[in-house]
Enzyme design. Structure first.
Site, PDB file in Angstrom:
ATOM      1  CG  ASP A 164       1.018   5.188   1.417  1.00 17.82           C
ATOM      2  OD1 ASP A 164       0.557   5.640   2.562  1.00 17.82           O
ATOM      3  OD2 ASP A 164       0.980   5.359   0.501  1.00 17.82           O
ATOM      4  CG  ASP A 173     -11.742  -7.196  -0.043  1.00 16.13           C
ATOM      5  OD1 ASP A 173     -11.777  -8.300  -0.527  1.00 16.13           O
ATOM      6  OD2 ASP A 173     -12.556  -6.033  -0.438  1.00 16.13           O
ATOM      7  CG  ASP A 188      11.595 -16.236  16.048  1.00 18.38           C
ATOM      8  OD1 ASP A 188      11.510 -15.066  15.670  1.00 18.38           O
ATOM      9  OD2 ASP A 188      12.168 -17.054  15.419  1.00 18.38           O
ATOM     10  CG  ASP A 193      14.860 -12.870   6.579  1.00 15.70           C
ATOM     11  OD1 ASP A 193      15.078 -12.059   7.773  1.00 15.70           O
ATOM     12  OD2 ASP A 193      14.118 -12.466   5.953  1.00 15.70           O
ATOM     13  CG  HIS A 219      -2.202   7.837   2.314  1.00 11.96           C
ATOM     14  ND1 HIS A 219      -0.939   7.665   1.571  1.00 11.96           N
ATOM     15  CD2 HIS A 219      -2.678   8.850   1.750  1.00 11.96           C
ATOM     16  CE1 HIS A 219      -0.823   8.191   0.784  1.00 11.96           C
ATOM     17  NE2 HIS A 219      -1.622   9.095   0.486  1.00 11.96           N
ATOM     18  CB  VAL A 230      -9.121 -10.663  -2.046  1.00  6.45           C
ATOM     19  CG1 VAL A 230      -9.655 -11.856  -2.395  1.00  6.45           C
ATOM     20  CG2 VAL A 230      -7.944 -10.672  -1.240  1.00  6.45           C
ATOM     21  CG  ASN A 233     -13.114 -11.445  -1.656  1.00  3.62           C
ATOM     22  OD1 ASN A 233     -13.547 -10.647  -2.289  1.00  3.62           O
ATOM     23  ND2 ASN A 233     -12.349 -11.321  -0.770  1.00  3.62           N
ATOM     24  CG  ASN A 308      -2.408  15.542  -4.190  1.00  4.43           C
ATOM     25  OD1 ASN A 308      -2.251  14.852  -5.262  1.00  4.43           O
ATOM     26  ND2 ASN A 308      -2.596  14.942  -2.936  1.00  4.43           N
ATOM     27  CB  ALA A 321       6.797  12.884  -9.246  1.00  2.00           C
ATOM     28  CE1 TYR A 323      15.481  13.543  -6.215  1.00  2.00           C
ATOM     29  CE2 TYR A 323      13.782  11.856  -5.792  1.00  2.00           C
ATOM     30  CZ  TYR A 323      14.554  12.976  -5.282  1.00  2.00           C
ATOM     31  OH  TYR A 323      14.757  13.543  -4.077  1.00  2.00           O
ATOM     32  CG  ASP A 352       6.082   9.572 -17.239  1.00  3.42           C
ATOM     33  OD1 ASP A 352       6.906  10.080 -18.490  1.00  3.42           O
ATOM     34  OD2 ASP A 352       6.585   9.685 -16.388  1.00  3.42           O
ATOM     35  CB  SER A 376      -2.260   9.498  -2.752  1.00  7.76           C
ATOM     36  OG  SER A 376      -1.409  10.268  -2.059  1.00  7.76           O
TER      37      SER A 376
END
Ligand SMILES: [Ca+2]
Ligand SMILES: [Ca+2]
Ligand SMILES: [Ca+2]
Ligand SMILES: [Ca+2]
Length: 442
Positions: A164, A173, A188, A193, A219, A230, A233, A308, A321, A323, A352, A376
Site C-alpha cells: 500500500d 494503536d 547504522d 541481514d 490509505h 491493537v 488497549n 471501485n 484482482a 489474475y 469471490d 480498499s
C-alpha cells in the site's frame, strides 16, 4: 476425415496494440532459461535499445526453485517502448516483454479525522459488530466478537504484508502490531541481514527502494488498522486481530501512484521475508504478465480489492484482482445496510465475496482516526480474517484457506449473482469451521 485448421499459427508474438499507461522509455523483460544474465542476453537487450539494466528477479521458493532473470531496461532515446517490445519478442530467448505499466490506488477515499474521545469509537466499527439502528441493519457485520471468543490473533502469528502507501508504524494503536525485522540494526547505514535493503527495520519502501515505509498518504495506515489495530488497549479502535504481525510494504508514492517495477520489488520483498498473507487495496490499469508472475511465484495468500468502478468484472476484468491464480481472492464491498456498496465492482465468476467497505473507521497517520470507503477498506477485513484463522491454524494450505473462507459467508440476495459465493465474510464462521456452526442472533 481430416479437418483442416483455418486458424493461423500462434508462433508469431506481437506486442499488444494498447500498451496502457506506462513509464516512457522503459520495458520489463523476462528471459526463458538460465538464472544468470549472460553476455548473449545483454546483446539481445542492447539490440532492442537498452541503455541500463536492473534485475528484478523473483526469489527462489521451494516449489519454483531458481527463477529465470526478469529485468527492467531503460531504452535509448531513439527507441520507443513499442519498438523495443516488438524487437524483444522476435528473439526466442525472451519469454515476454511488457511495458512498465503505472497504477493508481483503488479510488480516492476522503478522510474525516475525528476528534471524538476514544471511548466513543467502538460504535463506529459496524463492520466488526453492528447493533443496528438508523440506516444500519442489525448483524450486518463479520461477527468479530464471536470470533474473538476463539482467538484474538498473535504477534508470533502469520506475517501479513500490506502492499500500500506504507503505514504510520509509530501510531500508538499500530506500533506494537507492526513487524520488526529481527536481522536488521536500525540507523547504522548497513544492510545487516543482507536482504538487499539498508535499515529495513519496520518494513520496506519499494517505491523509493529504501528501508523506510512511513505513510505520507493515509490509505495504508487505514488498511493496517482494520487488519490489526491493537485491541483492548484502552485507546482508539480494534482491528480484526487484537495482536498481529503486519509488515508495511510501501509500493505507492505519497501521491498515490506506482509503477510495475515498484510493485514487483514490493511483492518480491514480501516473498523473501516470508509473508504468509498479502493485503492489496489497489488495482486498475492493464493486465501485466510480470506482476501476475510476481504474485504467482509468492507462496502467500493474496487478498485483492475488486475495484471501485461500480462495474461487472466478469465483463471488464480489473487487475491484479482478475489474475487467474489459485492464491488470489477478489473482494467486493458491502454496506451497514447489508447491500452491495454502489461503487463496488462485482462479478458472479470474478469477485469471490464481499466484506464491509462503506464508511469504515480506522487509524490514520499521526495518531489519528478517520473514515474511508472503498473496496480498499473491504479487503483488509478479509486479510485480517485470514490472518486470524492462520494464527489459530497455522498449518492450513492456501487451498484449505480458500475453501474455508468461501464456505464461511453469510449469504444474502443482494450478493447473489454478483459474487462467486453470494455472501459476505463471517469471521466467526471461518474460525468455527462451518460444520459445527451454531447460528447466533447477533
Ligand atoms: Ca454480529
Ligand atoms: Ca536489510
Ligand atoms: Ca541496518
Ligand atoms: Ca486500540
Amino acid at each position: 476425415m481430416q479437418v483442416r485448421s483455418l486458424v493461423s499459427p500462434q508462433s508469431v508474438r506481437r506486442p499488444p496494440l494498447d500498451l496502457g499507461p506506462h513509464v516512457p522509455g522503459e520495458v520489463i523483460v523476462r528471459l526463458k532459461t538460465g538464472t544468470a544474465l549472460r553476455e548473449e542476453d545483454m546483446k539481445i537487450l542492447e539490440g532492442a535499445g537498452a541503455m541500463e539494466v536492473e534485475r528484478l528477479d523473483f526469489p527462489a521458493t521451494e516449489t519454483s526453485g531458481p527463477q529465470a532473470p526478469i529485468l527492467r531496461i531503460k531504452l535509448n532515446e531513439r527507441t520507443s517502448v513499442a519498438e523495443a517490445i516488438a524487437e524483444l519478442l522476435r528473439d526466442p530467448a525472451v519469454l515476454y516483454a511488457v511495458p512498465n505499466n503505472t497504477y493508481e490506488l483503488q479510488g480516492r477515499p476522503t478522510v474525516t479525522n475525528d476528534p471524538v474521545s476514544p471511548n466513543d469509537l467502538h460504535t463506529r466499527l459496524w463492520g466488526l459488530h453492528n447493533p443496528g439502528g438508523g440506516t444500519s441493519v442489525a448483524d450486518a457485520d463479520i461477527d468479530a466478537p464471536e470470533a474473538w471468543a476463539i482467538g484474538t490473533g498473535s504477534r508470533n502469528g502469520p506475517l501479513v504484508a500490506i502492499l500500500d502507501t506504507g503505514a504510520d508504524y509509530n501510531h500508538p494503536d499500530l506500533n506494537a502490531n507492526i513487524w520488526t525485522n529481527p536481522g536488521e540494526v536500525a540507523g547504522d547505514g548497513i544492510d545487516n541481514d543482507s536482504n538487499g535493503v539498508i535499515d529495513d527495520v519496520r518494513g520496506y519502501n519499494a517505491f523509493a527502494n529504501n528501508g523506510n515505509p512511513m505513510d505520507g498518504h493515509s490509505h495504508g495506515t487505514h488498511v493496517a488498522g482494520t487488519i490489526g489495530a491493537v485491541g483492548n488497549n484502552g485507546i482508539g479502535v480494534v482491528g480484526v486481530n487484537w495482536e498481529a504481525r503486519m509488515m508495511p510494504v510501501k509500493i505507492f508514492s505519497d501521491a498515490g501512484s506506482t509503477t510495475t517495477d515498484a510493485i514487483i520489488r514490493g511483492i518480491n520483498y514480501a516473498t523473501r521475508m516470508g509473508a504468509r498473507v498479502t493485503s492489496n487495496s489497489w488495482g486498475g490499469g492493464p493486465a501485466n504478465q510480470a506482476i501476475k508472475d510476481a504474485f504467482g511465484t509468492s507462496p502467500a495468500m493474496h487478498l485483492i480489492a475488486s475495484g471501485n468502478n461500480g462495474r461487472n468484472n466478469d465483463l471488464t476484468p480489473t487487475y491484479p484482482a482478475g489474475y487467474d491464480l489459485d492464491n488470489i481472492i477478489s473482494v467486493g464491498s458491502s454496506t451497514k445496510a447489508e447491500r452491495m456498496s454502489s461503487f463496488s465492482n462485482y462479478g458472479a465468476t470474478s469477485v469471490d465475496l464481499v466484506a464491509p467497505g462503506s464508511d469504515i473507521y480506522s487509524t490514520t497517520p499521526n495518531g489519528r482516526y478517520g473514515s474511508m470507503s472503498g473496496t480498499s477498506m473491504a479487503t483488509p477485513h478479509v486479510s485480517g480474517a485470514v490472518a486470524l484463522l492462520l494464527s489459530e491454524e497455522p498449518d492450513l494450505t492456501n487451498a484449505q484457506v480458500r475453501s474455508r473462507l468461501l464456505a464461511a459467508v453469510d449469504t444474502f440476495a443482494a450478493y447473489q449473482g454478483k459474487t462467486v459465493t453470494g455472501g459476505r465474510l463471517n469471521v466467526a464462521k471461518l474460525l468455527q469451521n462451518a460444520t459445527d456452526l451454531v447460528e447466533r442472533g447477533d
